[in-house]
Design a protein around this motif. Structure first.
Motif, mmCIF file in Angstrom:
data_model
loop_
_atom_site.group_PDB
_atom_site.id
_atom_site.type_symbol
_atom_site.label_atom_id
_atom_site.label_comp_id
_atom_site.label_asym_id
_atom_site.label_seq_id
_atom_site.Cartn_x
_atom_site.Cartn_y
_atom_site.Cartn_z
ATOM 1 N N LYS A 190 0.846 -1.195 0.000
ATOM 2 C CA LYS A 190 0.000 0.000 0.000
ATOM 3 C C LYS A 190 0.879 1.242 0.000
ATOM 4 C CE LYS A 190 -4.052 1.446 2.591
ATOM 5 N NZ LYS A 190 -4.844 0.950 3.724
ATOM 6 N N LEU A 191 0.823 1.996 -1.099
ATOM 7 C CA LEU A 191 1.628 3.213 -1.191
ATOM 8 C C LEU A 191 0.757 4.402 -0.811
ATOM 9 C CD1 LEU A 191 3.606 2.581 -4.521
ATOM 10 C CD2 LEU A 191 4.215 1.909 -2.189
ATOM 11 N N LYS A 192 1.241 5.166 0.145
ATOM 12 C CA LYS A 192 0.480 6.333 0.616
ATOM 13 C C LYS A 192 1.233 7.613 0.269
ATOM 14 C CE LYS A 192 -0.519 6.587 4.863
ATOM 15 N NZ LYS A 192 -0.430 6.425 6.327
ATOM 16 N N GLY A 193 0.500 8.675 -0.052
ATOM 17 C CA GLY A 193 1.135 9.982 -0.220
ATOM 18 C C GLY A 193 1.936 10.118 -1.496
ATOM 19 N N LYS A 217 13.223 3.925 -7.489
ATOM 20 C CA LYS A 217 14.289 3.082 -6.946
ATOM 21 C C LYS A 217 14.265 3.077 -5.418
ATOM 22 C CE LYS A 217 18.127 0.770 -7.844
ATOM 23 N NZ LYS A 217 18.555 0.976 -9.204
ATOM 24 N N ASP A 218 13.949 4.238 -4.844
ATOM 25 C CA ASP A 218 13.942 4.318 -3.380
ATOM 26 C C ASP A 218 12.788 3.509 -2.791
ATOM 27 O OD1 ASP A 218 16.202 6.174 -3.203
ATOM 28 O OD2 ASP A 218 14.864 7.531 -4.265
ATOM 29 N N THR A 268 0.631 8.675 -8.410
ATOM 30 C CA THR A 268 1.698 9.672 -8.601
ATOM 31 C C THR A 268 2.877 9.095 -9.384
ATOM 32 O OG1 THR A 268 2.858 9.025 -6.579
ATOM 33 C CG2 THR A 268 1.123 10.693 -6.345
ATOM 34 N N LEU A 269 2.828 7.795 -9.684
ATOM 35 C CA LEU A 269 4.000 7.154 -10.313
ATOM 36 C C LEU A 269 3.739 6.825 -11.783
ATOM 37 C CD1 LEU A 269 4.793 4.601 -7.461
ATOM 38 C CD2 LEU A 269 5.986 6.755 -7.886
ATOM 39 N N LEU A 298 5.053 7.249 1.034
ATOM 40 C CA LEU A 298 5.990 7.853 0.067
ATOM 41 C C LEU A 298 6.488 9.211 0.561
ATOM 42 C CD1 LEU A 298 4.231 7.011 -3.337
ATOM 43 C CD2 LEU A 298 5.853 5.645 -2.022
ATOM 44 N N SER A 299 5.632 9.928 1.274
ATOM 45 C CA SER A 299 6.010 11.302 1.631
ATOM 46 C C SER A 299 7.163 11.343 2.640
ATOM 47 C CB SER A 299 4.791 12.051 2.171
ATOM 48 O OG SER A 299 4.264 11.331 3.253
#
Ligand code: MIC
Ligand code: SF4
Length: 646
Positions: free
Chosen positions: A160-163, A172-173, A201-202, A263-264
Motif C-alpha cells: 500500500k503506497l500512501k502519499g 528506486k527508493d 503519482t508514479l 511515500l512522503s
C-alpha cells in the motif's frame, strides 16, 4: 471475494488446480520473452520438441546480454537466434534495439496478460499490469510449445503506497525500502501487488523500476494496476488500442497481508555491498569517494531516468576521479535523447555513452578498478558480478548517481535545489525498424555455429544414491556464484561442456575437476535462499553435467529450485537447518530408496544418512507430483517428449 488483480489474472488463466495459497497450479501463458544468454538453450530445447510454430499469442526473442562479440561465438548465437525466430514465428529484437525488459514494456506489454520470460527480471512488465514471471529457458520453451506453466499458488501481498514522493526521491527508493523491510528472501512464494493512493503519482517507467527489482526479494512477481498513468504510457507509445483498464484493489482485505509504505516520508536510499537488501539512507554514506558511476540496466534506463540525469548534469562535467558510463535502455530512449538534445548534454558532461544493452550490469565490460567503489543504478551488487572481484558496488537511483558522478563522492540529491525537473514528452517518435515480425518460416533453415552444442539431458534417476558432499556453501548463494557470467564466461552459454568447467570457480577453482571424478555422483550442501538471483538454467545444467545428483540446503530460491528439477537434480531441504553445520565436504551421504520414495508420491518424512558422521538427516521437500515425475523421467525435456509422443 478478493479483488486483487494478480488473482483475477491467475483465475482467467487457470488451467489446473485451485487458487489456494501453496497449492500447485498451472496457468496459460500468453506471451514469452527470451534474451540471448538464456535464449540459445531455450530454443535448442524448443527445437527438440518438434513443434513447427510457437503456440503462444506472442513470443519475442531479444539480443541484449552478449553483445561484446570478442570473437565469433556471440555473433553465431545472434545469427542462430534470428534464424530460429524466422522459422518458428517469433518476433526478433535485434542487437542494438535495447534491453529486453525495457523494449518489452515499451512495445509489447499488455495489461492483464501473462508473460513468461527466461530472465529473472521479467516482472518489469508488471509495471504495465502484466502478470510477468521469470523462469528457466526450458520452462519458456515448453510454454512456447503451448504447455501451461506450473507454480505453487503464491501469497498475494498488497503493498500500500500512501502519499507522494519528495523531490529527488524516486521509484528506486521505493523498491530499496521494500528490500530493506523484507530482505532478499522475503518475497519467496509471494506476489507483491501495489495499491493505495500513492500509485497515481508514479509513471509506468517508475513502476517498472519497482516491479523489476522486486525480483531481488525473491518474489514470484510484482504488479501495478492499469490506470490513467498506464493509459498515458500506452498513448505515448502509440499503442492506445492495446491498453486495458485494470483498476487497483481498494481494500486491505483483498490481500493475504499488507505492507504499507508512506511515500512522503521516504528518503533517498542506497544498497551497500554486496547485497541489494543491505539498504541505508544516502545520508549515512554522504562523502564516500567513488571511482565509477554506471547508469542504465533494465532497472533504471528509461527516458524519464536519463532526462532526470541530464537535468542534473546540464552544463557540468563529471568529477576527474570518476568514470561515468550511461547505457540507455532502448533504441527508442536513445533516439529520443538524440532528438531532444539530451544526448548532447550527457556527452558534454563527459559521460561515456555505452550501447543500449545490459553491459556493465553483468560484467560485460566497464568493470571497476581494483578495490574500486562503483555506484550503479542497477539491481544486483553481488560480489564479483561487476567483473572485478574486490570492487564494492552500491545501488541507487539515477538522481543519486548523477549528483554523485559530478561530486566524485556520494551526495544526497535533495541538495540540488537549483535543478528543474524535465518535462517528459507525451508522445514519442515510434520506430520498430529493429524488430523483425514473424513471417512464413517454412523454408528457413536454422544456422548453427561451432560453439553451439546440443543440450545434455539427465540420465534417469538411479535406485541407489550414496554420494560425496562435493562442496558446502553458506546462505544466499547466488547463481552468479554457481555459474558466473561476465565477459569471459558468457560467450560459452551455448556450450555446456565448456561452461561447466567454470561452475563454482569463484568459490573453489577445483570444483569442476573434483566433481567430474566422482563416478557415483555428488551432493551440494548449502544454506538458506540457495540459488537466488538470475534465472540462468546453466546453474542447474552445468552441475548436472558434472554429476551433481542432489542439492541439500536450508531453503531454495524459486527459479533455481525449478531449474534443478527440470534437469533431474533433486532439491531437498534440511528438516533441522542446524544439521547443515555438522556436515563436511567429502562426507558420504546415503539417500536410501529415493527413487521408490518418489514413485510412491513422497508422502512420509524422508530420512537420508551421513554415513561418515553416522548421522540421520530428516529432509523436507516441496515437490509437486509433476515434479516427482520429472525427476524420475530425468528432467522436463524427457517428460514432455514422452507426453508429446503419446
Ligand atoms: C542477470 O541479471 O543476472 C541476468 C544475466 O539477466 C540473468 C539471466 C542470465 O543469466 O542470462 C537473469 O536475471 O535471469
Ligand atoms: Fe540485463 Fe542486468 Fe537486467 Fe539482467 S539485470 S536483464 S543483465 S540489465
Amino acid at each position: 471475494m478478493s479483488n486483487a488483480n494478480a488473482r483475477k489474472i491467475l483465475e482467467a488463466h487457470l488451467v489446473e488446480g485451485s487458487l489456494d495459497k501453496g497449492k500447485d497450479i498451472s496457468i496459460k501463458i500468453d506471451h514469452t520473452l527470451t534474451q540471448d544468454a538464456t535464449g540459445t538453450l531455450a530454443y535448442l530445447q524448443f527445437e527438440t520438441l518438434g513443434i513447427p510454430r510457437v503456440k503462444t499469442e506472442k513470443s519475442v526473442s531479444f539480443v541484449d546480454h552478449n553483445t561484446l562479440q570478442t570473437d565469433f561465438k556471440n555473433a553465431d548465437d545472434h545469427r542462430f537466434l534470428q534464424s530460429v525466430a524466422a522459422k518458428y514465428g517469433i518476433y526478433f529484437s535485434r542487437a542494438g534495439n535495447g534491453i529486453c525488459h525495457q523494449v518489452f514494456l515499451e512495445r509489447f506489454s499488455v495489461p492483464g496478460k501473462t508473460l513468461l520470460g527466461s530472465d529473472s527480471h521479467t516482472p518489469t512488465a508488471g509495471g504495465a499490469a502484466m502478470l510477468a514471471i521469470g523462469a528457466g529457458g526450458l520452462d519458456v520453451a515448453v510454454a512456447m510449445g503451448g504447455e501451461p506453466f506450473q507454480l505453487k499458488m503464491p501469497e498475494i501481498v498488497g503493498i500500500k503506497l500512501k502519499g507522494k514522493l519528495q523531490p529527488f526521491v524516486s521509484g528506486k527508493d521505493i523498491i530499496l525500502e521494500l528490500l530493506r523491510k523484507v530482505s532478499v528472501k522475503g518475497g519467496v512464494g509471494k506476489i507483491f501487488e501495489y495499491f493505495g493512493d500513492g500509485i497515481a503519482t508514479l509513471s509506468v517507467p517508475e513502476r517498472a523500476t519497482i516491479t523489476n527489482m522486486g525480483a531481488e526479494t525473491g518474489a514470484t512477481t510484482s504488479i501495478f494496476p492499469s490506470d490513467e498513468k498506464t493509459k498515458a504510457y500506452f498513448g505515448m507509445q502509440k499503442r492506445d488500442k492495446e491498453w486495458v483498464s485494470m483498476p487497483a484493489a481498494k481494500n486491505d482485505k483483498d490481500f493475504d497481508s499488507v505492507i504499507e509504505i508512506d511515500l512522503s516520508t521516504l528518503v533517498p536510499l542506497i544498497a551497500k555491498p554486496h547485497s541489494p537488501d543491505n539498504v541505508v539512507p544516502v545520508t549515512e554514506l554522504e562523502g564516500t569517494a567513488i571511482d565509477q558511476v554506471a547508469i542504465g540496466s533494465c532497472t533504471n534506463s528509461s527516458l524519464r531516468d536519463l532526462m532526470m540525469v541530464a537535468a542534473i548534469m546540464k552544463g557540468k562535467t563529471v568529477a576527474p576521479t570518476v568514470s561515468l558510463g550511461i547505457s540507455p535502455g532502448s533504441r527508442q530512449v536513445m533516439q529520443q535523447l538524440a532528438k531532444n538534445g539530451t544526448l548532447g548534454i550527457l556527452i558534454q558532461s563527459g559521460a561515456r555513452i555505452l550501447e543500449s544493452a545490459c553491459g556493465p550490469c553483468l560484467g560485460m565490460g566497464f568493470a571497476p578498478p581494483s578495490r574500486g567503489k562503483s555506484l550503479r543504478t542497477f539491481n544486483r551488487n553481488f560480489q564479483g558480478r561487476s567483473g572485478t572481484e574486490d570492487a564494492e558496488v552500491y545501488l541507487a537511483s539515477p538522481e543519486i548517481a548523477a549528483a554523485s558522478a559530478l561530486a566524485g563522492k556520494i551526495v544526497d540529491p535533495r541538495k540540488l535545489t537549483s535543478v528543474s525537473f524535465p518535462e517528459i514528452p507525451a508522445s514519442l517518435h515510434i520506430d520498430d525498424g529493429m524488430i523483425i515480425p514473424p513471417a512464413d518460416g517454412s523454408n528457413v533453415s536454422v544456422i548453427y555455429g561451432p560453439n553451439i552444442k546440443p543440450v545434455p539431458v539427465a540420465p534417469p534417476m538411479p535406485d541407489i544414491l550414496k554420494i560425496k558432499v562435493i562442496i558446502k556453501v553458506g546462505d544466499n548463494i547466488t547463481t552468479d556464484h554457481i555459474m558466473p557470467a561476465g565477459a569471459e564466461i558468457l560467450p560459452l552459454r551455448s556450450n555446456i561442456p565448456e561452461i561447466a568447467k567454470h561452475v563454482f570457480e569463484r568459490i573453489d577453482k577445483t570444483f569442476a575437476e573434483r566433481a567430474k571424478k566422482e563416478q557415483a555422483g555428488t551432493v551440494i550442501v548449502g544454506g538458506s535462499n540457495y540459488g537466488q538471483g538470475s534465472s540462468r538454467e546453466h546453474a542447474a545444467i552445468a552441475p548436472m553435467h558434472l554429476g551433481v545428483k542432489v542439492v541439500l540446503v536450508k531453503s531454495f530460491a524459486r527459479i533455481h529450485e525449478a531449474n534443478l528439477i527440470n534437469f533431474g537434480i533433486i532439491p531437498l531441504e534440511f528438516a533441522d537447518p542446524k544439521q547443515a553445520d555438522a556436515i563436511d565436504v567429502n562426507d558420504i551421504i546415503e539417500f536410501p530408496s529415493l527413487r521408490k520414495y518418489l514413485e510412491g508420491g513422497a508422502k512420509t518424512q524422508y530420512v537420508a544418512r551421513d554415513v561418515t558422521k553416522k548421522m540421520d538427516i530428516p529432509v523436507n521437500h516441496h515437490l509437486s507430483s509433476r515434479a516427482m515425475q520429472l525427476l524420475l523421467a530425468g528432467g522436463l525435456l524427457n517428460f514432455i517428449r514422452n507426453k508429446l509422443s503419446k
